[in-house]
Write an enzyme that holds these catalytic residues in place. Structure first.
Site, short mmCIF file in Angstrom:
data_model
loop_
_atom_site.label_atom_id
_atom_site.label_comp_id
_atom_site.label_asym_id
_atom_site.label_seq_id
_atom_site.Cartn_x
_atom_site.Cartn_y
_atom_site.Cartn_z
N CYS A 1 0.93 -1.21 -0.20
CA CYS A 1 0.11 0.02 0.04
C CYS A 1 0.81 1.02 0.04
CB CYS A 1 -0.91 0.08 1.21
SG CYS A 1 -2.26 1.24 1.20
N CYS B 1 -2.16 4.02 6.94
CA CYS B 1 -3.46 4.09 7.86
C CYS B 1 -3.00 3.34 9.35
CB CYS B 1 -4.40 3.63 7.30
SG CYS B 1 -4.99 4.24 5.73
N CYS C 1 -4.84 0.15 9.91
CA CYS C 1 -4.93 -0.68 9.13
C CYS C 1 -4.85 -2.18 9.55
CB CYS C 1 -3.93 -0.65 8.15
SG CYS C 1 -3.80 -2.04 6.66
#
Length: 295
Positions: free
Chosen positions: A14, A18, A21
């Site tokens: 990714c 985040c 996550c």
């Protein structure tokens, strides 16, 4: 057991970071496309009607997922194909080539405030200046092509007090999925569980989650999922086509369906079909006809 709706995570990479996550970049493995097609055919033969691809950021492997969706529609005649993404890597070129095979584009958006997105980690290389614009841009692109727009929001301590009503009304998604932040060992509970992320300081109470829902009660397309609703109600398939069992607060991979077949692999999933039905796991998931053929 029939795997009606399958969430596949073909790759963990990714470009965002985040903090909450729960499917982190623990490896960069991706199945060869022909092996993936073999597994998808097995799932379709077992009754899969909907395939959702998530990640990681799926559009880091844009051609790969495009060929998967094309195969699912043209060869397997899967009812619905969808993808969850952060909006940063979608292009009109991809949509023109593969959009015809996609029913639902789910875009992750936790906040319409740049500083909040940075605190969430919903950012690339520490900056979130383009994220909100990307959400609106991609939503418009896919609507123009008859693809349904869905918004996914994770509610944490950072955004539970936010009012998102005006922007959600502008985006007008056919579904707005609102999740309570979820902790899973080995993914987002700190180094002591081998996790790459630590979301323990982001958790919210049931009362805080409900306050967010009440503030957005006028949004008729809002679909809330607290931790109880999420638990065991998804058939999650990892990069090696192993179902992930979350019953004990972690994500334990079972045997690969490529090795043992779908039914034996499903025995390892911990899937609760009743919970799936209760959270509205089956819905109107087919694409709409495009308004014109000009695109």
């Amino acid at each position: 057991m029939v795997p009606v709706s399958v969430n596949w995570f073909p790759n963990r990479r990714c470009n965002y970071e985040c903090h909450f996550c729960f499917h982190t970049n623990t490896n960069e493995f991706i199945l060869p496309l022909e092996d993936a097609k073999r597994g998808l055919r097995m799932l379709a033969d077992a009754g899969m009607r909907k395939l959702n691809i998530s990640g990681g950021e799926p559009f880091l492997q844009a051609r790969y997922i495009g060929e998967v969706f094309k195969f699912c529609k043209e060869e397997l005649h899967v009812e619905s194909c969808s993808v969850v993404n952060n909006g940063s890597k979608v292009t009109e070129k991809w949509l023109d080539q593969y959009g015809q095979y996609l029913d639902v584009m789910a875009i992750s958006c936790d906040s319409f405030d740049t500083d909040t997105n940075i605190r969430q980690g919903r950012a690339e290389n520490g900056t979130a200046t383009t994220h909100i614009n990307n959400v609106f841009k991609v939503a418009q692109w896919v609507k123009e092509r008859g693809i349904k727009v869905k918004i996914n929001t994770v509610v944490t301590i950072n955004n539970w007090e936010e009012d998102m009503n005006d922007q959600i009304e502008q985006l007008a998604p056919f579904r707005w999925k609102v999740f309570q932040v979820l902790l899973l060992d080995s993914e987002n509970t700190g180094a002591e569980t081998g996790s790459l992320r630590d979301a323990r300081n982001l958790i919210i109470t049931t009362e805080q989650f409900n306050a967010f829902l009440e503030r957005h009660a006028s949004q008729t397309r809002l679909v809330p999922e607290d931790n109880d609703a999420m638990k065991d109600s998804y058939l999650n398939l990892d990069e090696k086509m192993r179902f992930l069992n979350c019953k004990d607060g972690g994500k334990i991979p079972g045997r690969s369906l490529l090795d043992v077949g779908v039914q034996l692999a499903l025995q390892d999933s911990g899937f609760n079909e009743t919970a799936f039905n209760e959270r509205g796991g089956i819905f109107d998931w087919k694409r709409e006809a495009p308004p014109s053929l000009e695109w």
